[in-house]
Design a protein around this motif. Structure first.
Motif, PDB file in Angstrom:
ATOM      1  N   LYS A  23       0.840  -1.198   0.000  1.00 43.52           N
ATOM      2  CA  LYS A  23       0.000   0.000   0.000  1.00 43.52           C
ATOM      3  C   LYS A  23       0.875   1.248   0.000  1.00 43.52           C
ATOM      4  O   LYS A  23       0.649   2.177  -0.767  1.00 43.52           O
ATOM      5  CB  LYS A  23      -0.924  -0.008   1.222  1.00 43.52           C
ATOM      6  CG  LYS A  23      -1.833   1.190   1.299  1.00 43.52           C
ATOM      7  CD  LYS A  23      -2.755   1.089   2.488  1.00 43.52           C
ATOM      8  CE  LYS A  23      -3.686   2.272   2.566  1.00 43.52           C
ATOM      9  NZ  LYS A  23      -4.632   2.160   3.670  1.00 43.52           N
ATOM     10  N   LEU A  27       1.072   4.107  -2.952  1.00 45.28           N
ATOM     11  CA  LEU A  27       0.829   5.521  -2.658  1.00 45.28           C
ATOM     12  C   LEU A  27       2.030   6.380  -3.019  1.00 45.28           C
ATOM     13  O   LEU A  27       1.875   7.468  -3.589  1.00 45.28           O
ATOM     14  CB  LEU A  27       0.461   5.712  -1.185  1.00 45.28           C
ATOM     15  CG  LEU A  27      -0.922   5.218  -0.784  1.00 45.28           C
ATOM     16  CD1 LEU A  27      -1.120   5.368   0.721  1.00 45.28           C
ATOM     17  CD2 LEU A  27      -2.006   5.939  -1.540  1.00 45.28           C
ATOM     18  N   CYS A  54      -7.367   7.026  -5.597  1.00 42.98           N
ATOM     19  CA  CYS A  54      -7.577   5.744  -4.899  1.00 42.98           C
ATOM     20  C   CYS A  54      -9.053   5.351  -4.938  1.00 42.98           C
ATOM     21  O   CYS A  54      -9.383   4.191  -5.181  1.00 42.98           O
ATOM     22  CB  CYS A  54      -7.109   5.833  -3.458  1.00 42.98           C
ATOM     23  SG  CYS A  54      -5.324   5.851  -3.265  1.00 42.98           S
ATOM     24  N   LEU A  59      -4.933   4.030 -10.110  1.00 46.88           N
ATOM     25  CA  LEU A  59      -3.659   3.961  -9.406  1.00 46.88           C
ATOM     26  C   LEU A  59      -2.454   3.871 -10.321  1.00 46.88           C
ATOM     27  O   LEU A  59      -1.329   3.856  -9.864  1.00 46.88           O
ATOM     28  CB  LEU A  59      -3.664   2.774  -8.436  1.00 46.88           C
ATOM     29  CG  LEU A  59      -4.772   2.825  -7.390  1.00 46.88           C
ATOM     30  CD1 LEU A  59      -4.789   1.558  -6.573  1.00 46.88           C
ATOM     31  CD2 LEU A  59      -4.625   4.035  -6.503  1.00 46.88           C
ATOM     32  N   SER A  67      -7.938  -1.904  -5.302  1.00 52.92           N
ATOM     33  CA  SER A  67      -8.714  -0.855  -4.655  1.00 52.92           C
ATOM     34  C   SER A  67      -8.518  -1.022  -3.162  1.00 52.92           C
ATOM     35  O   SER A  67      -8.604  -2.119  -2.631  1.00 52.92           O
ATOM     36  CB  SER A  67     -10.192  -0.955  -5.019  1.00 52.92           C
ATOM     37  OG  SER A  67     -10.729  -2.135  -4.509  1.00 52.92           O
ATOM     38  N   CYS A  70      -7.916   4.632   1.392  1.00 51.21           N
ATOM     39  CA  CYS A  70      -6.780   5.537   1.521  1.00 51.21           C
ATOM     40  C   CYS A  70      -7.245   6.772   2.284  1.00 51.21           C
ATOM     41  O   CYS A  70      -8.256   7.376   1.930  1.00 51.21           O
ATOM     42  CB  CYS A  70      -6.301   5.885   0.114  1.00 51.21           C
ATOM     43  SG  CYS A  70      -5.092   7.171   0.057  1.00 51.21           S
TER      44      CYS A  70
END
Length: 100
Positions: A23, A27, A54, A59, A67, A70
């Protein structure tokens, strides 16, 4: 009540850590991609754009199927990580503006 063998707990912890690392990596890539396109951006605008991407599942190439939830805290944590790594910079006269 019966406890599971210790090895199962370790596997669960490793899987959890692996998911958090993935994750964070997604990000960080998203933040970098957005800032590469904009060159500089107000931090609030960056957080909004990352969260929006998000939620929409945008992404990046090969990651549309992912998915996940966030939050602004997640994004800000990644921004700090990228600042500490030297990938992002803050303007001295305007510290709320980030540059790639």
């Amino acid at each position: 009540l019966r406890l599971l063998p210790r090895q199962r707990y370790l596997r669960a912890e490793r899987a959890e850590v692996s998911a958090l690392e993935r994750k964070r990596n997604v990000l960080c890539c998203l933040i970098t991609r957005i800032l590469k396109g904009e060159k500089q951006l107000h931090i609030d605008n960056l957080v909004f754009r990352v969260i929006d991407a998000c939620q929409k599942g945008e992404l990046g190439p090969g990651l549309q199927f992912l998915s996940f939830c966030c939050h602004s805290v997640d994004v800000l944590s990644c921004v700090l990580h990228l600042l500490n790594q030297g990938y992002l910079r803050r303007q001295e006269e305007r510290p709320h503006v980030l540059e790639y």
